[in-house]
Design an enzyme around this catalytic site. Sequence first.
Site, mmCIF file in Angstrom:
data_model
loop_
_atom_site.group_PDB
_atom_site.id
_atom_site.type_symbol
_atom_site.label_atom_id
_atom_site.label_comp_id
_atom_site.label_asym_id
_atom_site.label_seq_id
_atom_site.Cartn_x
_atom_site.Cartn_y
_atom_site.Cartn_z
ATOM 1 N N LYS A 38 -2.054 46.801 25.732
ATOM 2 C CA LYS A 38 -1.098 47.397 26.663
ATOM 3 C C LYS A 38 0.241 46.664 26.667
ATOM 4 C CE LYS A 38 -0.981 44.339 30.227
ATOM 5 N NZ LYS A 38 -0.961 43.069 29.607
ATOM 6 N N ASP B 254 -4.284 48.267 33.760
ATOM 7 C CA ASP B 254 -3.294 47.304 33.290
ATOM 8 C C ASP B 254 -2.130 47.995 32.606
ATOM 9 O OD1 ASP B 254 -2.225 44.817 32.940
ATOM 10 O OD2 ASP B 254 -3.762 44.074 31.585
ATOM 11 N N ARG C 40 -0.611 20.153 29.395
ATOM 12 C CA ARG C 40 -0.277 19.070 28.469
ATOM 13 C C ARG C 40 0.548 17.980 29.130
ATOM 14 N NH1 ARG C 40 2.581 22.428 23.863
ATOM 15 N NH2 ARG C 40 3.342 23.414 25.777
#
Length: 339
Positions: A193, A246, A62
């Site tokens: 997770k 993960d 942005r």
Amino acid sequence: MTNNVTSAPSTNPNPEASQTVVTQNENTSQPTNLTIIGAGAWGSALANVSERSGHQIRIWSRRSKETLAEAVQGADVILSAVSMKGVRPVVEQIQALHIPDDVILVTATKGLDPQTTKTPSQIWQEAFPEHPVVVLSGPNLSKEIMNELPAATVMASSDVQAAETVQELFACESFRVYVNTDPLGTELGGTLKNIMAIASGVCDGLNLGTNAKAALLTRALPEMIRVGAVLGADTETFFGLSGLGDLLATCDSPLSRNYQVGYGLSQGKTLSEILDHLEGTAEGVNTTNVLIDLANQQKIAVPISRQVYRLLNGKITPKEAVQTLMERDLKPEFDDLEF
């Protein structure tokens, strides 16, 4: 012929302007044009990986001087690495640009939409039904990737060719990329997770020991699988890099922002105090709240997530959360309904 190389995101990330990186790769006759939306740690780390593979890369945020329309002009692949709250605004902006149907859309966001409980890839696919959408997820701590330590990840899509295209885009000597055809399961593994990482931070912060940590992570996996099964994901996906992989990485590393949240709560800090000093977004906080709403609607047993929810919302102390889990009714380890 040698390509000119500008400053790479790995060495000089600059969120104030989009960056273009072109590197020479003898095996790549036509470099893929990649635009990464999101100039935070994750977006910059992914740019660091891809720039070594001979592709033209732009990073947009942005605060970039370049417009989003300019940043995605001519892109073959657009990767979104924004936070969950930024997904819908970015999707709406891209929709207004009317990009070509053959542009591959990649989402690297881990979270659930509070309004609809949809995953990021579901939001992207709903908005762009004609486009291939690929999920990127795995045990990928951005700081380690920026330091070029070995890591692996998954590109998942119902469009195998699109997944393989993105696989080649990111594969390099320190980043191994696999492909699968279960984007929902891949995405849920990386999302759920984060809740378990908060619990893991509490576990370590209270010095509960190795036995407790092993029990927590072992029970966390079937809880994630239960949610995935109800939502339509493949069970085996959760035993892969985006699930078990993960889970292990995030729940055992102080580099994880979600782990830091749990650890801070165990030390008596308030949630707002922790979040105010956190570098980046701990997606597990929002995900926990959304998951409990979903679990209540679908009647899914999520005992660990429910205690994390109660802890995050000030309904219970860390020690009380542990005690509640230890006092649950006895049951078989592999019960069909409870796993």
